[in-house]
Design an enzyme around this catalytic site. Structure first.
Site, PDB file in Angstrom:
ATOM      1  CB  SER A 118      -0.917  -0.084   0.897  1.00  0.00           C
ATOM      2  OG  SER A 118      -1.554   1.220   1.306  1.00  0.00           O
ATOM      3  CG  HIS A 132      -4.243   4.958  -3.486  1.00  0.00           C
ATOM      4  ND1 HIS A 132      -4.971   3.978  -4.064  1.00  0.00           N
ATOM      5  CD2 HIS A 132      -4.066   4.251  -2.226  1.00  0.00           C
ATOM      6  CE1 HIS A 132      -5.302   3.086  -3.707  1.00  0.00           C
ATOM      7  NE2 HIS A 132      -4.870   3.071  -2.207  1.00  0.00           N
TER       8      HIS A 132
END
Length: 296
Positions: A118, A132
């Site tokens: 992540s 992201h």
């Protein structure tokens, strides 16, 4: 493919760690090469790396990972790149959520295993877009699947940057079928939407979840290519925009846009909810939040 999939789990976990290492090296390289433009006189940023742990309800070990965070660099104001491999037993709420999504076997055997990477980057220069990315593999005794993607979040949008980001992803997905990129782009547009603001979080990207075609190798290869697309989609944008000057109006726009990002991640993001609900390190789960934000 049936449980326990030990070899497949190990390969997936190793890939997420390999991708993490590539990204950390590339981002520190951006810090080292920033010699023109705002903040060039700061020391190059470096990642602080710490181990994360997860414990089950009885206190036993339930996996963990690495949290790598850089703060106050020349290029990155805050960026986190986390990898984890966790396992244990799903709680009642998580079981209900997965049963509602049609995951088989949860009620009879709530064991799970999950591994992934992540990443969230918040930039110093408002002309540089936030970004992201995450990819993951999830396993239960009754099923396995992959998920993830990446999306661009500029506060000052440049159409050519948006086009480059999407074109790079499309090229990496092309070997997996001509129809795949349009479907994952549409999925991202739907997923990264803020209903209470009636607007998108950013300019989109690609996203998938619950990916199980029945061919683990094919789905793993797709997940790897989603990860491989990230650096060539993102790094050229930063190299182009980081020398641009900025002042108070641009910084104001950046802080307000970060407020949208924080709202989405705290209210809607499935990964944030899962991480907190399953007892993973809260600092690692909330790494995605910007260092500063503003609401008008």
């Amino acid at each position: 493919m049936t449980a326990p999939m030990a070899e497949e789990k190990a390969r997936a976990s190793a890939w997420f760690r390999e991708l993490r290492d590539q990204i950390v090296a590339a981002f520190e390289g951006l810090e080292d090469s920033h010699h023109r433009g705002p903040l060039r006189d700061l020391a190059p940023g470096r990642f602080d790396v710490s181990e994360t742990t997860r414990h089950s309800d009885d206190g036993s070990d339930a996996g963990g990972g690495l949290m790598s965070v850089m703060r106050d660099g020349r290029v990155f104001e805050k960026v986190g790149v986390n990898v984890s491999t966790v396992y244990g037993t799903l709680g009642a709420a998580a079981q209900q959520a997965m049963a509602a999504r049609g995951v088989p076997g949860i009620a009879g055997d709530p064991r799970f295993w999950a591994s992934g990477i992540s990443l969230v980057a918040h930039m110093q220069n408002p002309h540089c877009p936030a970004v992201h990315m995450n990819t993951r593999m999830f396993w239960t005794p009754g099923a396995w699947w992959f998920g993830g993607g990446s999306d661009l979040n500029p506060c000052l949008e440049y159409a050519e940057d948006t086009a480059h980001f999407h074109a790079t992803q499309e090229a990496h997905l092309a070997p997996h079928g001509a129809d795949l990129y349009p479907r994952l782009k549409e999925w991202a547009d739907e997923y990264f939407y803020i209903p209470h603001r009636k607007r998108a979080r950013g300019v989109g990207g690609i996203f998938m979840d619950d990916r199980n075609s029945g061919d683990w190798e094919a789905d793993f290869a797709l997940t790897q290519d989603i990860g491989r697309a990230f650096l060539p989609a993102f790094v050229p944008l930063i190299e182009k925009r980081r020398p641009l000057p900025f002042g108070k109006p641009e910084r104001e726009a950046q802080l307000v846009h970060r407020g949208l990002y924080a709202e989405y991640n705290l209210v809607y993001d499935r990964g944030t909810k899962f991480g907190l609900a399953t007892g993973h390190d809260a600092n690692a789960v909330l790494m995605s939040l910007p260092p500063l934000a503003k609401w008008v």
